[in-house]
Design an enzyme around this catalytic site. Structure first.
Site, mmCIF file in Angstrom:
data_model
loop_
_atom_site.group_PDB
_atom_site.id
_atom_site.type_symbol
_atom_site.label_atom_id
_atom_site.label_comp_id
_atom_site.label_asym_id
_atom_site.label_seq_id
_atom_site.Cartn_x
_atom_site.Cartn_y
_atom_site.Cartn_z
ATOM 1 N N LYS A 17 0.866 -1.181 0.000
ATOM 2 C CA LYS A 17 0.000 0.000 0.000
ATOM 3 C C LYS A 17 0.898 1.224 0.000
ATOM 4 O O LYS A 17 2.010 1.216 0.555
ATOM 5 C CB LYS A 17 -0.887 0.036 1.251
ATOM 6 C CG LYS A 17 -2.182 0.802 1.050
ATOM 7 C CD LYS A 17 -3.238 -0.012 0.313
ATOM 8 C CE LYS A 17 -4.576 0.701 0.350
ATOM 9 N NZ LYS A 17 -5.658 -0.141 -0.163
ATOM 10 N N GLY A 51 -20.920 6.422 5.132
ATOM 11 C CA GLY A 51 -19.964 6.839 4.114
ATOM 12 C C GLY A 51 -20.558 6.657 2.733
ATOM 13 O O GLY A 51 -20.722 5.527 2.273
ATOM 14 N N GLY A 105 -19.445 7.570 -0.384
ATOM 15 C CA GLY A 105 -18.451 7.928 -1.385
ATOM 16 C C GLY A 105 -18.456 6.963 -2.544
ATOM 17 O O GLY A 105 -19.496 6.487 -2.997
ATOM 18 N N VAL A 150 -17.717 3.917 -2.893
ATOM 19 C CA VAL A 150 -18.280 2.588 -2.670
ATOM 20 C C VAL A 150 -19.648 2.673 -2.009
ATOM 21 O O VAL A 150 -20.602 2.003 -2.431
ATOM 22 C CB VAL A 150 -17.334 1.728 -1.807
ATOM 23 C CG1 VAL A 150 -17.964 0.361 -1.528
ATOM 24 C CG2 VAL A 150 -15.997 1.547 -2.504
#
Length: 357
Positions: A82, A182, A184, A186
């Site tokens: 990552k 959330g 966003g 997804v």
């Protein structure tokens, strides 16, 4: 007390971290390679502001380890890695564009050790630019950017159905209530899939306008971000920041299932047992949120048929059903079943670890 870079690196169980300071912007670039037994590391690039640069390093390390378990958990031969670009709060658009270009050049210097894709704070357009400069961006089709969000959402939806079937004996979403935290890249398409299936939607986001946009599109009820622990739902789907499941919040949960796309949902592995003790079924985050990774890995290998891509993503539900059953037989959290599955794949396909273990 803020931990030092040296303390953080010495405590990590991964293979290496490549650190670069961008003097033009004051940003730090961290590329963390956790475990490359299965192949070159692959994972998203996150761009965000942090209280201190070392917090960005810690985030990169945690996320890289999560990618190791994600790839192994779904049986794909990439290593866990990552990247985090820790930026100052006042980074302007022009400065950001230059930073993205220099980050792409940095990936060239790694000679394929790390391949990347979209994560929080980066966009498909960023990946197209990074891919054009470095050749190490995944999810591009003929050089054009793809969006992993809808695939990730589809995998989460398949995982929610699997969890409902295990917890309540019926996979149908229409009779169930779901809180999506959330809205966003997804959470928004996930809300759409849930609404289409007839779920009773509860929507929350720190950005109130994002929740209101989702409500205008899909219906449902907007919940203020601070009130989510007071809502009775069948499924809590965290799709934003990590560590929302911790000793403070778990006693307050009023749901039967936790199944969402956020990375590192547990503050620590002990929180998985806390959920089990409360009778809450937990879908391990690095399995249920692997839809984008599964699809883009297939695209990277030449798959272009959308029906086949979606079928591969839907297999996440089948994998989770097996983990739920194994965990129930052992009277333990599904997190342990997921980890064993991933470890078996690592051992069978990767051999001994080369990292500091």
């Amino acid at each position: 007390m803020t931990r030092s870079f040296l303390d953080v690196v010495e405590a990590w169980n991964g293979e290496s971290v490549v650190t670069t300071f961008d003097s033009a912007t004051g940003a730090w670039m961290f590329v963390a390679l956790h475990d490359t037994r299965l192949g070159p590391a692959a994972g998203g690039t996150r761009m965000a502001s942090y209280p201190a640069p070392v917090d960005g390093l810690i985030d990169a390390m945690r996320l890289a380890e999560g990618m190791t378990w994600k790839w192994a958990g779904v049986g794909i031969r990439f290593g866990g890695g990552k990247a985090v670009i820790a930026i100052p709060d006042d980074l302007g658009d022009e400065a950001r564009a230059g930073l993205v270009d220099r980050y792409a050049a940095h990936l060239v210097s790694l000679r394929g050790a790390f391949q990347t894709g979209v994560d929080m704070g980066t966009t498909p357009e960023d990946m197209a630019r990074i891919g054009a400069i470095s050749g190490y961006a995944v999810g591009l089709v003929d050089g054009k950017p793809g969006d992993p969000g809808p695939y990730t959402a589809r995998g989460v939806f398949a995982g929610i159905r699997a969890a409902l079937a295990h917890r309540f004996g019926e996979a149908a979403v229409g009779a169930r209530s779901v809180l999506v935290q959330g809205l966003g890249d997804v959470g928004f398409p996930l809300a759409g899939l849930l609404a289409e299936a007839g779920a009773a939607l509860y929507l929350t986001d720190l950005r109130e306008d994002a929740a209101e946009r989702a409500q205008a599109r899909f219906g449902g009820t907007v919940i203020p971000a601070g009130d989510i622990w007071d809502v009775d739902v069948d499924v809590y789907a965290p799709c934003a920041v990590g560590a929302t499941l911790n000793p403070d919040t778990i006693p307050r949960l009023r749901c039967g299932i936790v199944a969402g796309s956020a990375n590192n949902q547990l503050l620590s592995e002990a929180d998985a047992e806390r959920l089990r003790e409360r009778g809450i079924l937990y879908a391990p985050d690095y399995v249920i949120n692997a839809g984008g990774a599964v699809a883009f890995a297939a695209i990277h290998q030449g798959e272009r048929d959308e029906t086949r891509l979606r079928a591969q993503v839907d297999e996440i539900g089948s994998s989770l059903r097996e983990m739920f059953e194994e965990a129930a037989s052992a009277r333990e959290s599904p997190l342990h079943a997921a980890r064993r599955r991933a470890q078996r794949f690592l051992n069978a396909n990767g051999g001994p670890s080369a990292g500091a273990r």
